[in-house]
Design a protein around this motif. Structure first.
Motif, PDB file in Angstrom:
ATOM      1  N   GLN A 197       0.830  -1.207   0.000  1.00 39.74           N
ATOM      2  CA  GLN A 197       0.000   0.000   0.000  1.00 39.74           C
ATOM      3  C   GLN A 197       0.867   1.262   0.000  1.00 39.74           C
ATOM      4  OE1 GLN A 197      -2.963   0.070   3.081  1.00 39.74           O
ATOM      5  NE2 GLN A 197      -3.991   1.844   2.232  1.00 39.74           N
ATOM      6  N   LYS A 198       1.937   1.225   0.787  1.00 38.19           N
ATOM      7  CA  LYS A 198       2.841   2.378   0.859  1.00 38.19           C
ATOM      8  C   LYS A 198       3.471   2.660  -0.499  1.00 38.19           C
ATOM      9  CE  LYS A 198       6.870   1.572   2.604  1.00 38.19           C
ATOM     10  NZ  LYS A 198       7.959   1.271   3.570  1.00 38.19           N
ATOM     11  N   TYR A 199       3.940   1.626  -1.175  1.00 37.26           N
ATOM     12  CA  TYR A 199       4.601   1.828  -2.462  1.00 37.26           C
ATOM     13  C   TYR A 199       3.594   2.155  -3.559  1.00 37.26           C
ATOM     14  CZ  TYR A 199       8.880   0.138  -0.297  1.00 37.26           C
ATOM     15  OH  TYR A 199       9.974   0.000   0.516  1.00 37.26           O
ATOM     16  N   CYS A 200       2.390   1.595  -3.462  1.00 40.51           N
ATOM     17  CA  CYS A 200       1.361   1.957  -4.441  1.00 40.51           C
ATOM     18  C   CYS A 200       1.010   3.437  -4.343  1.00 40.51           C
ATOM     19  CB  CYS A 200       0.103   1.108  -4.236  1.00 40.51           C
ATOM     20  SG  CYS A 200       0.200  -0.555  -4.929  1.00 40.51           S
ATOM     21  N   ALA A 201       0.927   3.930  -3.115  1.00 45.97           N
ATOM     22  CA  ALA A 201       0.618   5.349  -2.918  1.00 45.97           C
ATOM     23  C   ALA A 201       1.687   6.235  -3.551  1.00 45.97           C
ATOM     24  CB  ALA A 201       0.494   5.648  -1.433  1.00 45.97           C
ATOM     25  N   LYS A 202       2.884   5.702  -3.686  1.00 44.91           N
ATOM     26  CA  LYS A 202       3.986   6.476  -4.271  1.00 44.91           C
ATOM     27  C   LYS A 202       4.082   6.280  -5.780  1.00 44.91           C
ATOM     28  CE  LYS A 202       8.928   7.387  -3.585  1.00 44.91           C
ATOM     29  NZ  LYS A 202      10.137   7.063  -2.783  1.00 44.91           N
ATOM     30  N   TYR A 203       3.839   5.050  -6.251  1.00 48.11           N
ATOM     31  CA  TYR A 203       4.091   4.742  -7.653  1.00 48.11           C
ATOM     32  C   TYR A 203       2.848   4.416  -8.474  1.00 48.11           C
ATOM     33  CZ  TYR A 203       8.918   4.273  -6.015  1.00 48.11           C
ATOM     34  OH  TYR A 203      10.153   4.508  -5.454  1.00 48.11           O
ATOM     35  N   ARG A 204       1.691   4.223  -7.845  1.00 48.35           N
ATOM     36  CA  ARG A 204       0.506   3.804  -8.585  1.00 48.35           C
ATOM     37  C   ARG A 204      -0.624   4.830  -8.503  1.00 48.35           C
ATOM     38  NH1 ARG A 204       2.306  -0.085 -10.952  1.00 48.35           N
ATOM     39  NH2 ARG A 204       2.455  -2.286 -10.352  1.00 48.35           N
ATOM     40  N   VAL A 205      -0.286   6.091  -8.418  1.00 48.22           N
ATOM     41  CA  VAL A 205      -1.268   7.172  -8.424  1.00 48.22           C
ATOM     42  C   VAL A 205      -1.042   8.021  -9.669  1.00 48.22           C
ATOM     43  CG1 VAL A 205      -2.156   9.199  -7.218  1.00 48.22           C
ATOM     44  CG2 VAL A 205      -1.408   7.201  -5.905  1.00 48.22           C
ATOM     45  N   ASP A 206      -2.110   8.201 -10.447  1.00 51.89           N
ATOM     46  CA  ASP A 206      -1.992   8.988 -11.674  1.00 51.89           C
ATOM     47  C   ASP A 206      -1.565  10.414 -11.343  1.00 51.89           C
ATOM     48  OD1 ASP A 206      -3.168  10.893 -13.849  1.00 51.89           O
ATOM     49  OD2 ASP A 206      -3.172   8.895 -14.772  1.00 51.89           O
ATOM     50  N   PRO A 207      -0.453  10.878 -11.906  1.00 52.20           N
ATOM     51  CA  PRO A 207       0.059  12.213 -11.538  1.00 52.20           C
ATOM     52  C   PRO A 207      -0.871  13.354 -11.936  1.00 52.20           C
ATOM     53  CG  PRO A 207       1.278  11.286 -13.401  1.00 52.20           C
ATOM     54  CD  PRO A 207       0.411  10.200 -12.881  1.00 52.20           C
ATOM     55  N   GLN A 208      -1.687  13.158 -12.983  1.00 55.55           N
ATOM     56  CA  GLN A 208      -2.584  14.223 -13.421  1.00 55.55           C
ATOM     57  C   GLN A 208      -3.907  14.202 -12.640  1.00 55.55           C
ATOM     58  OE1 GLN A 208      -0.655  12.628 -16.033  1.00 55.55           O
ATOM     59  NE2 GLN A 208       0.592  14.494 -15.804  1.00 55.55           N
ATOM     60  N   THR A 209      -4.567  13.040 -12.627  1.00 54.76           N
ATOM     61  CA  THR A 209      -5.893  12.957 -12.009  1.00 54.76           C
ATOM     62  C   THR A 209      -5.841  12.679 -10.512  1.00 54.76           C
ATOM     63  OG1 THR A 209      -6.094  10.574 -12.412  1.00 54.76           O
ATOM     64  CG2 THR A 209      -6.779  12.067 -14.197  1.00 54.76           C
ATOM     65  N   LYS A 210      -4.670  12.206 -10.021  1.00 60.80           N
ATOM     66  CA  LYS A 210      -4.490  11.826  -8.625  1.00 60.80           C
ATOM     67  C   LYS A 210      -5.341  10.615  -8.241  1.00 60.80           C
ATOM     68  CE  LYS A 210      -1.759  15.327  -8.167  1.00 60.80           C
ATOM     69  NZ  LYS A 210      -0.291  15.100  -8.149  1.00 60.80           N
ATOM     70  N   GLN A 211      -5.847   9.909  -9.237  1.00 63.07           N
ATOM     71  CA  GLN A 211      -6.634   8.712  -8.961  1.00 63.07           C
ATOM     72  C   GLN A 211      -5.722   7.513  -8.736  1.00 63.07           C
ATOM     73  OE1 GLN A 211      -9.374   8.325 -12.270  1.00 63.07           O
ATOM     74  NE2 GLN A 211     -10.979   9.420 -11.145  1.00 63.07           N
ATOM     75  N   ASN A 212      -6.130   6.642  -7.824  1.00 60.38           N
ATOM     76  CA  ASN A 212      -5.368   5.428  -7.557  1.00 60.38           C
ATOM     77  C   ASN A 212      -5.504   4.449  -8.723  1.00 60.38           C
ATOM     78  OD1 ASN A 212      -4.690   6.404  -5.039  1.00 60.38           O
ATOM     79  ND2 ASN A 212      -6.334   5.321  -3.985  1.00 60.38           N
ATOM     80  N   LYS A 213      -4.401   3.849  -9.098  1.00 56.00           N
ATOM     81  CA  LYS A 213      -4.414   2.816 -10.128  1.00 56.00           C
ATOM     82  C   LYS A 213      -4.136   1.451  -9.485  1.00 56.00           C
ATOM     83  CE  LYS A 213      -1.352   4.896 -12.785  1.00 56.00           C
ATOM     84  NZ  LYS A 213      -0.505   5.158 -13.972  1.00 56.00           N
TER      85      LYS A 213
END
Length: 612
Positions: free
Chosen positions: A246-262
């Motif tokens: 979860q910690k690494y997803c919050a850093k690497y799996r969030v769309d930089p434009q929309t800020k939506q979780n992927k």
């Protein structure tokens, strides 16, 4: 009085504390300070499964030679728990040292004549300095770290820098911890110098290596491996793996434009629901996993059989702990091997991976998703608590940015539209792995439904015996394909010819390396093979057949790896000698050395005359 143990950058120090006393962070601070001085350290946190009040130990192996497994024995005991005093004192090697709180005098019967005592009135110092009871407890830990810094010759500026990094943005905590550290350091400099002959000296033995836990490494490996879905239920010792993901997803799996979780991380209502969610996500094309331990594996059995038979990719991290039943939740074992290899009812066989440390666990975590997709089957990553929850000094993780995911045989809408024959369980390439389609690939063609009941090559329900046997035999052939894809075992040849061999795997690797050096010093030589996966490669059978006797070192009672080797490789059980350790603590180099040395009988070669 025994001669005091004298060593530089080569000793074992053990803290005996009470769980919930705040000692863990102070003890880790001590270990990290030695690392910052360039000296390799292996730390082990041995703690109870309750929240507070029971004994806990933190062992620090200082090894300038770079040994990272537990050695066995204790050279310096920091005895902060009256409940375990007798046991802790008894565990010190002759000539070792006992550091304790001397505020209240103890009878001479509580000490050993062959142990050198270092007393410091910690409670008295705290009571004199602090009025708050919690502060007295917490700062007592930092005070003894300060004292050890002086007694063992650590550079106090290194310790202060670590405290600064931890509390840099909290000025009040920074100042109070620095003050406590200096109190302990100054007291020891004035009153305790010259007693201890164990020293830490700056070196260059750490290099660019990192200090990281296995669960943290696995969480990052899942991100690099393309995982986007995790479903789990909290259970020791796997919870921190899901939290790391979860910690690494919050850093690497969030769309930089929309800020939506992927990504999707779901804490399920139980382990059964968790694995069901994983299989649902994987069937739909996501790379999905769960993290659990032995009790969770037991609950997930039926779903494992479903995934095996319906051929759905999934990854399961089993951070093994002491069993059976609830067993010892915070103790380590390698006792789920057979449970996972043949998980579920009926005839099943599953792929198992055995990483040796966090670096390899990072790699195996990422690779497991390729294997799951390529083979369309569950992949079990067999950690254990020692790797998962403890910090290890290991090589930095490496990743090739050109590396692409192996999604296996996935038929496209274009191929279906062009009339390519699709049989969900049809072997068209001879490797026993069929093609699949993802739901929604084509409006009328492909897979829309998966059942766990008997089926033919085209996924049609049938209870006709011949069709069932056809599918089951193909699954066996697919396991042979898996044998060519999983990580190969690693062989090490002894310095001289020997008729003895040894097989080991997982976290046993670190103490095994040191044990081999100790055996060689005794003139005892073994070829070794480190297993990294099941199914076993042909090299495993060749290794066993090349030796008269093969030791199998494993951390369980029932010699489960031995049973798996005998069952799968048709090897005479008499060839094997089991070395078993299962008290819940990580196996030690001393234990391995003594057990193997005691059972090796080196026969002198026959002379020509005697042979005639």
């Amino acid at each position: 009085m025994s001669k005091p143990i004298a060593a530089t950058n080569d000793f074992v120090l053990k803290f005996a504390n009470v769980n919930g006393s705040g000692s863990a962070s102070a003890n880790e601070l001590f270990a990290r300070a030695i690392l910052r001085m360039g000296v390799p350290v292996a730390s082990r946190n041995i703690f109870p499964s309750n929240i507070q009040g029971l004994p806990t130990w933190y062992e620090v192996r200082v090894s300038g030679k770079g040994w990272l497994g537990r050695r066995g024995g204790v050279d310096f005991m920091v005895a902060m728990n009256p409940q375990t005093w007798d046991k802790d004192v008894a565990g010190i090697d002759p000539g070792g040292y006992l550091f304790y709180d001397s505020t209240k005098p103890l009878p001479q019967s509580k000490f050993r004549e062959d142990v050198h005592v270092i007393g410091m009135p910690l409670t008295e110092i705290c009571n004199r300095t602090y009025t708050d009871a919690r502060q007295r407890q917490l700062f007592k830990n930092i005070i003894y770290v300060g004292a050890l810094t002086a007694v063992l010759g650590l550079d106090i500026t290194v310790v202060e820098k670590l405290i600064g990094e931890q509390y840099g943005k909290k000025q009040q905590l920074l100042e109070s911890n620095m003050h406590a550290l200096r109190m302990g350091y100054d007291y020891a400099r004035e009153n305790l110098m010259g007693i201890c002959q164990l020293k830490v000296q700056k070196a260059d033995g750490v290099g660019n290596r990192i200090f990281v836990s296995g669960n943290d490494a696995a969480g990052l490996g899942c991100v690099f491996g393309g995982a986007t879905v995790a479903a789990w239920y909290p259970i020791t010792p796997s919870t921190s793996l899901a939290e790391a993901f979860q910690k690494y997803c919050a850093k690497y799996r969030v769309d930089p434009q929309t800020k939506q979780n992927k990504f999707a991380i779901i804490q399920a209502e139980d382990e059964i629901a968790a694995i069901g969610m994983v299989l649902g996500a994987a069937w739909n094309g996501a790379r999905a996993f769960t993290a659990t331990a032995g009790p969770g594996i037991s609950l997930m059995q039926e779903f494992f059989g479903f995934a095996y038979f319906a051929e759905i990719p999934a990854v399961i991290f089993n951070v093994q702990r002491g069993g059976p039943s609830t067993g010892m939740p915070t103790r380590t074992q390698q006792s789920d091997i057979l449970l996972c290899a043949y998980a579920s009812h009926g005839d099943t066989k599953h792929v198992l991976l055995f990483p040796e440390d966090p670096r390899e666990l990072f790699e195996f975590a990422a690779t497991s998703f390729d294997l799951a997709d390529r083979l369309q089957t569950p992949i079990f990553v067999m950690e254990d608590l020692d790797i998962g929850m403890n910090d290890w000094l290991c090589e930095p993780f490496q990743w090739d940015d050109k590396r692409s995911f192996d999604r296996g045989k996935v038929m496209t809408a274009e191929e279906l539209e062009a009339g390519k024959v699709f049989g969900r369980y049809l072997d068209v390439d001879g490797d026993a792995v069929p093609y699949r389609t993802l739901p929604g690939t084509h409006p009328t063609k492909g897979t829309f439904f998966t059942r766990g009941s008997s089926h033919d090559r085209f996924a049609k329900y049938t209870e006709e015996g011949g069709a069932y046997v056809d599918v089951m035999q193909r699954l066996l052939r697919k396991f042979d394909t898996a044998k060519t894809l999983v990580p190969k075992p690693i062989k090490r040849e002894a310095k001289q010819a020997t008729r003895f061999g040894a097989i080991y795997f997982g976290s046993t690797s670190a103490p095994m390396q040191e044990a081999l050096a100790g055996l060689e010093a005794k003139g005892l030589h073994l070829d070794t093979l480190r297993l990294r996966a099941f199914p076993f490669a042909e090299e495993v059978i060749e290794f066993v057949n090349a030796h008269d006797q093969v030791f199998i070192v494993e951390q369980n009672r029932d010699a489960q790896m031995r049973s798996l080797l005998v069952n799968e490789c048709a090897i005479d059980p008499a060839r094997f000698i089991s070395i078993l350790h299962y008290d819940g603590t990580p196996i030690t180099a001393r234990f391995i050395t003594e057990e193997i040395a005691g059972r090796m009988t080196v026969k002198k070669p026959k002379t020509k005359e005697a042979a005639e």
